[in-house]
Structures are given as structure tokens and as C-alpha cells.
Design an enzyme around this catalytic site. Structure first.
Site, mmCIF file in Angstrom:
data_model
loop_
_atom_site.group_PDB
_atom_site.id
_atom_site.type_symbol
_atom_site.label_atom_id
_atom_site.label_comp_id
_atom_site.label_asym_id
_atom_site.label_seq_id
_atom_site.Cartn_x
_atom_site.Cartn_y
_atom_site.Cartn_z
ATOM 1 N N ASP A 265 27.029 13.266 51.659
ATOM 2 C CA ASP A 265 27.695 14.210 50.756
ATOM 3 C C ASP A 265 29.070 13.662 50.386
ATOM 4 O O ASP A 265 29.538 12.689 50.975
ATOM 5 C CB ASP A 265 27.824 15.605 51.389
ATOM 6 C CG ASP A 265 28.242 15.524 52.839
ATOM 7 O OD1 ASP A 265 29.080 14.662 53.156
ATOM 8 O OD2 ASP A 265 27.745 16.320 53.646
ATOM 9 N N ASP B 114 32.961 14.713 49.911
ATOM 10 C CA ASP B 114 33.991 15.734 50.117
ATOM 11 C C ASP B 114 35.273 15.321 49.400
ATOM 12 O O ASP B 114 35.582 14.139 49.285
ATOM 13 C CB ASP B 114 34.282 15.905 51.615
ATOM 14 C CG ASP B 114 33.045 16.368 52.371
ATOM 15 O OD1 ASP B 114 32.195 17.036 51.755
ATOM 16 O OD2 ASP B 114 32.917 16.048 53.564
ATOM 17 N N ASP C 157 39.426 12.637 62.686
ATOM 18 C CA ASP C 157 39.000 12.182 64.012
ATOM 19 C C ASP C 157 39.097 10.673 64.234
ATOM 20 O O ASP C 157 39.755 10.219 65.159
ATOM 21 C CB ASP C 157 37.594 12.716 64.350
ATOM 22 C CG ASP C 157 36.567 12.491 63.260
ATOM 23 O OD1 ASP C 157 36.898 11.860 62.233
ATOM 24 O OD2 ASP C 157 35.408 12.937 63.430
#
Ligand code: ATP
Ligand code: MG
Length: 464
Positions: free
Chosen positions: A63, A65, A153
């Protein structure tokens, strides 16, 4: 984090258009539309996260983002087809026909552990759920692009593609790590894993899927803190567990989970099974390899129940072997249930997934023994196709003869062709015909379908 992001922005690297391989042609047209509209309205818009990372690796992203300096309210005003979602409504989904593009405002800090709003609109911790009050309350959570990169992260997940200049902007050393194929925590890994233990599982997922190594300090921190994974919220864990499977890298991921001791926390029953080292442990790995092989050729990722059935299949076979009695009658469904239940309760597995997994394991008895009945009703059952895949996998894993499945395959084709014009499945017609039939001793564990009675109440509600 150990150092404030600002003092570290000396790491900033910009790879100009022409110095990298990412092109707009590879991007989703709707994600491009979103970025352009933000840009034309005076906002900064970056493609972020897995989208940039995967394109740089020459892979097709799952996807796309978008991150921006526009606030959620401003984003909503620009897109009529948009909705506030996520913790405290800080994300916006811009919906298109077949998908949505996730747009997030640059954030200062990592997400706090605030529960999702429930269906009544209030959060589980009783926090107010009115979007307007939350905007005001959360204003100081928005930040600069640098801060946004630093709250992410891993370094390879914090790269930005700038739609204005077509450059890649790297505040955290992600480009170098991507070149060296390293999963490295942003900031101090001890702090980052204690802040959100799910990141340890994500590190393994990315390493397995992207064929990367986990950087030594990050790896050592996982070893130190693996037990903290038990503190993560069950729904997030379940989601991350499923994400170990769609990219045909589950076998690698589970070897890593075992080496890092995360498996002992994630699936203690499976970990203990592997410690016992019976002949079925070898089957466990081969089943995962076979599932990966199927995933590579299938269009769709494996169903959640298939994932749990494969994970529990070898332990199930071990339990059957240990419990098989003199009269050869073993309660398959009961054994499957006692294996699955601890995990289902731990992760609040949806009932639908739990019962379907149970059915897949229980159904294996239908393929066993010289006296197997080639039942049309079973062949018409909703779980039949997946149950057969599992059976075939078992034959491959143990060097059995897959041609013995020919009568089942023929019956499956036959049942499919016999499907009536009104679309009423054969299974239901079979059930009506079968009503009132005397139940023989072989039916003691259920009717035509595997573990059928339990499946009646299937739903999306969690098991407990
Ligand atoms: P995938 O291709 O599997 O979706 P992804 O990197 O896009 O990989 P997502 O879970 O979609 O992963 O998250 C999008 C981005 O949000 C990540 O790339 C990362 O920058 C950030 N992110 C997600 N989860 C966390 C987390 N637990 N802590 C910090 N940042 C996170
Ligand atoms: Mg993603």
C-alpha cells in the site's frame, strides 16, 4: 529516545531525482492524486513507510501511505471521500473505489498506547471520543518531518519521497541501511522495544520478508526484551502474526522467531513442541515451506484459519499419535480444540477463524485410512478445498503418494459442476437430504462436515 531528533539531523541525506530508481509510474495513481492535491494547496506531501522502502528494493508495495504537514481537519476539507480513523482520530483515510490511501499528519512522538474507539464512539479507557475535542487535545502531538521520521520504527521505514522535487529524503540513515539490507532500530533499541514491544515482531517480519539482517545492537535488544512481547495488545499481535504470511517468507520468519526466543512468547505451545523434537517437528518446518510455496503461486494470501491450521498441524499430529488408543478411536476435534484454545484466547481470535481452523484440522480424519468414505457432502463443504490442500501438503511432507487424492479431486470437480443454477450450494441440499439419517459410530465426532455443530455459531466476535 536517547537524543532529540534535531541534534541528529546532521544525518540528513537527500537523493535527488535521477540518483534513485523510484518513479511515479510505479506508484498508485490515487496516492499520487492525494499528494498532488495536498501540494497544490500549499502543503508538504511525502510518500512514506513501506511504499518508499519497497520501491527502492524493486518490490511492489502493498500500500502507499502519505504523510503531510496538513492537519487532519485540513486534509478532510480537501477530500470529500475522507474519514478520520485511528487512535484519537489522527489519521485520515481517503477512500477510492477499491481501496483507501492513508494520510497522516507529521507526528512528534510515537503513538501512545491509547485504545481504539469502540463502536459506541468512546475509547475503552473512557476518553472522550468527540473528534473536535480530540483535535484540540492532540495539537501538540503534531511535529516536523524530522520528528516524524524519528518516531518511526526502523531506519528503512522512515524514508520520504517528496512529490514536489521527486527526491528521497533520509533523516535517519535508512538509505545506507537499505543498501546493506539491515533492519536497524531508530534511536536506542532498548527504549524503542520497551516503548512498543510489537516492534520486535515487526523487525523479524521485515528481515524475513525483505531478506535483510537485523543489525547486531537491535538483535541483542530483541534477545534482552523478548518477554515484553507478552504485554502487547492482542488485536495488534494477531494482525502482525497474519502479516508474517502473505509474502511467502513464513518459514524464514519462524526460524528467526525461534532463534530470538520470541516464539516462546508468541506461541509457547508450538515452541515447547519444537523443543520436544519428535518426528513431527521436521514436518512443522516443511509445512511452513509448503505454505510459502503455495503463497508464491496463489493470487490471494492464505486465509487466517489456514495460517493457524498450518501452524498447529504438526503439533496436532503429534498429539494424535500420543493419544491414539487401542480401539483406534481418537477424538480429533477435541484434540484440535485443546491445542488451539490457549492461542485463540490469548489473541482473542475471531470465532469464525477459530472454528474454521478447528474444522480444517478435524477434517483430516476424513482422508485417513483404507476405509475413507468419498462423501459428496464433505466435498461440497465450505472447508473441503482448504482441508484437501492441507492433506496434500501432509502427503508431500511425509513422502506420501499425492495421486491417492485423485478420487477426492474428481469428486470436488463433480460437485462444482453439479452446483445448481440458483446458486444454492450442494452442501445445503445435502444437509436437507441427510436430515434424519441414522448416525453411525463413525459420526460420533460430528455430521457430514468436520466439527460441524461448532461452526453453526461462527461469527466475527472474539472467542472470549
Ligand atoms: P507493510 O508493507 O508490511 O505494510 P510498512 O512499513 O508499510 O510495511 P505498516 O505497518 O503499514 O508497515 O506501517 C507504516 C509505517 O508506519 C512504517 O513503515 C513505519 O514507518 C511506521 N510504523 C508502523 N508501526 C510502527 C510502530 N509500531 N512503531 C513506529 N513506527 C511504526
Ligand atoms: Mg504499509
Amino acid at each position: 529516545m536517547s537524543q532529540p531528533p534535531e541534534s541528529r539531523d546532521s544525518m540528513r541525506v537527500v537523493r535527488q531525482r535521477g540518483e534513485h530508481t523510484v518513479s511515479r509510474r510505479q506508484m498508485d495513481p490515487d496516492a499520487l492524486k492525494v499528494m498532488y492535491r495536498l501540494m497544490h494547496n500549499g502543503f508538504t506531501a511525502y510518500l512514506v513507510g513501506g511504499g518508499v522502502r519497497d520501491l527502492l528494493l524493486g518490490m511492489q508495495p502493498k500500500d502507499f501511505d502519505v504523510a503531510t504537514d496538513a492537519h487532519p481537519r485540513q486534509i478532510r476539507r480537501l477530500f470529500r471521500n475522507s474519514f478520520l480513523i485511528g487512535r484519537r482520530f489522527r489519521l485520515v483515510h481517503v477512500r477510492f473505489d477499491d481501496k483507501f490511501v492513508e494520510v497522516s499528519t507529521f507526528r512528534r512522538r510515537p503513538e501512545e498506547a491509547v485504545p481504539e474507539p469502540n463502536s459506541e464512539g468512546a475509547t475503552e479507557d473512557g476518553a472522550p471520543s468527540d473528534p473536535e475535542s480530540l483535535y484540540q487535545e492532540s495539537d501538540n502531538t503534531f511535529g516536523t518531518p524530522v520528528e516524524d521520521a524519528w518516531r518511526r520504527d526502523f531506519t528503512i521505514n522512515a524514508l520520504f519521497y517528496d512529490i514536489r522535487t521527486y527526491a528521497i529524503i533520509d533523516h535517519v540513515g535508512g538509505l545506507k541501511d537499505l543498501d546493506e539490507r539491515l533492519i536497524r532500530s531508530i534511536g536506542n533499541p532498548d527504549e524503542r522495544f520497551l516503548e512498543d514491544p510489537v516492534r520486535m515482531l515487526r523487525a523479524v517480519r521485515f528481515a524475513a520478508r525483505l531478506d535483510c539482517r537485523i543489525e547486531p545492537e537491535t538483535y541483542a535488544a530483541i534477545i534482552r526484551h523478548h518477554e515484553q512481547l507478552a504485554l502487547a495488545a492482542p488485536p495488534r499481535m494477531l494482525e502482525e502474526i497474519y502479516k508474517l504470511f502473505p509474502f511467502a517468507s513464513a518459514e524464514t520468519a519462524f526460524h528467526m522467531l525461534r532463534r530470538t526466543r520470541l516464539l516462546a512468547v508468541l506461541f509457547p505451545e508450538i515452541d515447547a513442541f519444537l523443543d520436544r523434537g519428535g518426528r513431527e517437528t521436521e514436518w512443522f518446518w516443511k509445512h511452513l515451506a509448503e505454505l510459502d510455496r503455495q503463497t508464491r503461486t496463489n493470487e490471494k494470501p492464505p486465509d487466517a484459519s489456514m495460517v493457524f491450521a498450518v501452524l498447529n498441524f504438526a503439533p496436532f499430529l503429534e498429539a494424535l499419535r500420543l493419544e491414539r488408543r487401542q480401539d483406534d478411536f481418537v477424538r480429533h476435534a477435541g484434540i484440535a480444540r485443546s491445542l488451539l484454545e490457549p492461542c485463540a484466547l490469548r489473541y482473542r481470535m475471531p470465532k469464525r477463524v477459530f472454528y474454521r481452523t478447528l474444522q480444517l484440522l478435524d477434517a483430516q480424519r476424513r482422508f485417513e485410512g483404507p476405509q475413507q468414505r468419498y462423501s459428496r457432502r464433505f466435498a461440497a463443504h465450505e472447508v473441503f478445498a482448504d482441508a484437501l490442500v492441507l492433506r496434500r501438503s501432509q502427503l508431500l511432507v511425509t513422502g506420501g503418494d499425492v495421486s491417492t487424492l485423485a478420487p477426492w479431486l474428481a469428486m470436488q470437480t463433480d460437485v462444482r459442476h453439479a452446483e445448481p443454477a440458483d446458486g444454492q450450494p450442494e452442501e445445503r441440499r445435502g444437509r436437507r437430504r441427510g436430515r434424519g439419517r441414522r448416525r453411525g459410530p463413525r459420526d460420533r465426532e460430528g455430521g457430514a462436515g468436520p466439527a460441524e455443530s461448532s461452526a453453526e455459531s461462527m461469527g466475527d466476535a472474539p472467542l472470549a
